[in-house]
Scaffold this motif. Sequence first.
Motif, PDB file in Angstrom:
ATOM      1  N   UNK A   1      -4.168 -32.351  -2.151  1.00 36.97           N
ATOM      2  CA  UNK A   1      -3.215 -31.265  -1.907  1.00 36.97           C
ATOM      3  C   UNK A   1      -1.998 -31.393  -2.821  1.00 36.97           C
ATOM      4  N   UNK A   2      -1.433 -32.599  -2.862  1.00 41.34           N
ATOM      5  CA  UNK A   2      -0.240 -32.785  -3.686  1.00 41.34           C
ATOM      6  C   UNK A   2      -0.566 -32.733  -5.176  1.00 41.34           C
ATOM      7  N   UNK A   3      -1.780 -33.169  -5.550  1.00 45.96           N
ATOM      8  CA  UNK A   3      -2.184 -33.069  -6.960  1.00 45.96           C
ATOM      9  C   UNK A   3      -2.262 -31.609  -7.381  1.00 45.96           C
ATOM     10  N   UNK A   4      -2.792 -30.757  -6.499  1.00 44.09           N
ATOM     11  CA  UNK A   4      -2.870 -29.323  -6.812  1.00 44.09           C
ATOM     12  C   UNK A   4      -1.476 -28.711  -6.926  1.00 44.09           C
ATOM     13  N   UNK A   5      -0.589 -29.054  -5.984  1.00 50.07           N
ATOM     14  CA  UNK A   5       0.771 -28.504  -6.023  1.00 50.07           C
ATOM     15  C   UNK A   5       1.538 -29.011  -7.239  1.00 50.07           C
ATOM     16  N   UNK A   6       1.357 -30.310  -7.550  1.00 51.82           N
ATOM     17  CA  UNK A   6       2.053 -30.869  -8.702  1.00 51.82           C
ATOM     18  C   UNK A   6       1.552 -30.258 -10.008  1.00 51.82           C
ATOM     19  N   UNK A   7       0.245 -30.088 -10.099  1.00 49.63           N
ATOM     20  CA  UNK A   7      -0.308 -29.476 -11.306  1.00 49.63           C
ATOM     21  C   UNK A   7       0.160 -28.047 -11.469  1.00 49.63           C
ATOM     22  N   UNK A   8       0.153 -27.296 -10.351  1.00 48.63           N
ATOM     23  CA  UNK A   8       0.621 -25.908 -10.424  1.00 48.63           C
ATOM     24  C   UNK A   8       2.096 -25.845 -10.812  1.00 48.63           C
ATOM     25  N   UNK A   9       2.904 -26.686 -10.185  1.00 50.10           N
ATOM     26  CA  UNK A   9       4.338 -26.681 -10.486  1.00 50.10           C
ATOM     27  C   UNK A   9       4.633 -27.075 -11.917  1.00 50.10           C
ATOM     28  N   UNK A  10       3.874 -28.034 -12.439  1.00 52.30           N
ATOM     29  CA  UNK A  10       4.104 -28.492 -13.812  1.00 52.30           C
ATOM     30  C   UNK A  10       3.805 -27.394 -14.819  1.00 52.30           C
ATOM     31  N   UNK A  11       2.675 -26.709 -14.663  1.00 56.07           N
ATOM     32  CA  UNK A  11       2.345 -25.658 -15.623  1.00 56.07           C
ATOM     33  C   UNK A  11       3.266 -24.447 -15.482  1.00 56.07           C
ATOM     34  N   UNK A  12       3.705 -24.171 -14.254  1.00 58.76           N
ATOM     35  CA  UNK A  12       4.676 -23.079 -14.072  1.00 58.76           C
ATOM     36  C   UNK A  12       5.969 -23.408 -14.809  1.00 58.76           C
TER      37      UNK A  12
END
Length: 284
Positions: A19-30
């Motif tokens: 869950x946190x990997x998905x959120x972190x990846x999304x936040x980083x690319x945003x």
Amino acid sequence: MPFMLYRLVVCLGLAFAFLFAALAGAGTLIAFASFSAKPGGMANSGAVVGMCALAFLLYRYRARLFFNIKAGHLALLAELVGGGKLPQGKQLIELAKQRASQRFPQVADYLELSEAVQQVLYALPAKHCPYLSRIANKNLANIFGELAGRFAQTGDQALLALSFVAKEATPWQAARTGLVLQLRHFDLLSKNRLYLLAFEYLGLLFAYLAMRYPVDSAVSLLPVDVGVWRTVFALIFAWSLKAAFLEPIATNALAELYFNLAKQEVSASEAETDELMSYSEAFR
């Protein structure tokens, strides 16, 4: 139950990690795309990248990450079969780790044996499933052959339980005994594994339905609509419940069948070992 709760903590921890990997990846690319017209459009790609990166790390270090919950579970099962009295609480978890490390001083040996057993199991359906040879379409036959092999591989943990019960033999010798039993009783063991696999995935379905509400409630607090990721997160947490509770129950049931067969039957004949060697390079 203490060990099952320990296993649940590990599996839920992995689910939260995804869950946190998905959120972190999304936040980083945003963040990287913040100067573009639609930075939010990169969120899905970032989430996929984050989860794929975590999945790679889990696969890379799978031997150490999963050794205690898998080998430890089989070690406790062997203690029960041997009539040993199990301690309670944290001592039970420590006993499982101790017994597992005694049987496999090198964690890599357990992974190597498990993968070798899976390769042998994968090769057996092609020789023992008559319906595969009756499929005229070659592509369809290859697909069903692949599915049958993958299905056969799912019984490796129950077979490896013999490595902890047969303490007078090396783990490799005990696994060889289990593979000979698989050869002798292919239909019986495959039928039971099919029932248990159905039990596992029906449980997964119910766990997924149960996880939809808390996941929907949690993602509703996010500032953006996550769309299909609601389903992905619910599946991940449902899978963690399956791995924590349903898989060990199924393993116990099938392992008991292996134990009973091993008690009743004689050791492998030369013809049986030759037959297995002809099927599988891993067995050789």
